[in-house]
Write an enzyme that holds these catalytic residues in place. Sequence first.
Site, PDB file in Angstrom:
ATOM      1  CD  GLU A 159      -2.237  -5.892   5.158  1.00 34.45           C
ATOM      2  OE1 GLU A 159      -2.282  -4.692   5.470  1.00 34.45           O
ATOM      3  OE2 GLU A 159      -2.141  -6.287   3.972  1.00 34.45           O
ATOM      4  NE  ARG A 185      -9.819   5.671  10.941  1.00 31.14           N
ATOM      5  CZ  ARG A 185      -8.937   5.090  10.131  1.00 31.14           C
ATOM      6  NH1 ARG A 185      -7.938   4.388  10.639  1.00 31.14           N
ATOM      7  NH2 ARG A 185      -9.068   5.179   8.829  1.00 31.14           N
ATOM      8  CG  HIS A 227      -4.349  -2.844   3.103  1.00 29.99           C
ATOM      9  ND1 HIS A 227      -3.206  -2.675   3.858  1.00 29.99           N
ATOM     10  CD2 HIS A 227      -4.718  -1.604   2.682  1.00 29.99           C
ATOM     11  CE1 HIS A 227      -2.897  -1.389   3.908  1.00 29.99           C
ATOM     12  NE2 HIS A 227      -3.791  -0.720   3.198  1.00 29.99           N
ATOM     13  CB  CYS A 274      -0.991  -0.030   1.160  1.00 25.84           C
ATOM     14  SG  CYS A 274      -2.373   1.132   0.928  1.00 25.84           S
ATOM     15  CE  LYS A 314      -9.317   5.021   3.412  1.00 30.08           C
ATOM     16  NZ  LYS A 314      -9.445   4.998   4.895  1.00 30.08           N
ATOM     17  CB  SER A 352      -8.107   0.833   3.071  1.00 29.93           C
ATOM     18  OG  SER A 352      -8.389   1.905   3.927  1.00 29.93           O
TER      19      SER A 352
END
Length: 317
Positions: free
Chosen positions: A237, A249, A235, A142, A163, A192
Amino acid sequence: MPINIPDQLPAAGTLRKENIFVMTQSRAMSQNIRPLKVLLLNLMPKKIETETQFLRLLSNSPLQIDVELLRIDNRPSKNTPTEHLNTFYRQFEMIQDKNYDGLIITGAPLGLVQFEDVIYWDHLQTIMSWARQHVTSTLFVCWAAQAALKLFYDLPKRTRKVKLSGVYQHRTHHLCHPLLRGFDDYFLAPHSRFADFSTEYLAEHTDLDILASSEDAGVYLAATKDKRNVFVTGHPEYDALTLHNEYVRDVGEGMEPMIPVNYYPDNDPNQPPRASWRSHGHLLFSNWLNYCVYQQTPYDLNHFSEANFTKDDDSQD
């Protein structure tokens, strides 16, 4: 074979509960084999969560792997206990004279920050340059991928207006490439980020092999010809709830984020999300460890040399 990590690392308990074979350092010392030495430079704020995610993927290999954790500097952390950092993480100055089979540099929440404004930018460039002489293959994830493209190809920061968040479908290219062994023609992976990795832009300005891309998310997986630098813009992971936690968040901070794409059932954030990328993530890391690290690295790391690596040698299996 297992990953070898410190006996008291919090990730060890989590992975054992998932029936993942974790070998403690005390047991590994009794085995007379040459394990792979992998360094994880963790740039994420919640280091315990991130290290667990990457260790989970590294564990899916028949190779024994010694993992060392590296931090970028000694600044206090708001999200990770100081005792944890002091116990399990090393500073670069402690390992800079050593050689490693593999290095993973994680993402960082710096998508809207210019490179020159990142407090550790100079130090990160030093580590990435050091890896060229001391590491067989480096995996940039990333934000780290964007940082490496800046350092190695002088590509300016390219930022999306909105985003990119969600789980996107990708098409594989060059199916005979070692990193893609066993991949389906199409697969899902989470993103992300604010960074923009246009397929056309990378094809025009780099000599990278573009291995997987998405119409919506751009390039997902790319590598240098010699496989010593691998770029993953998403991502693999991530846990099932990671995108959800980021969304909650951002909502709480009044950012009015878009609902992550193709993530919640019926696009409803009130429903539990489902992970649809686990098999791809494990296969990607397994291929990287086997074909980019194990098949390429010298048996004696003291004899590490860039001359050991050839650009087009895909014959070793």
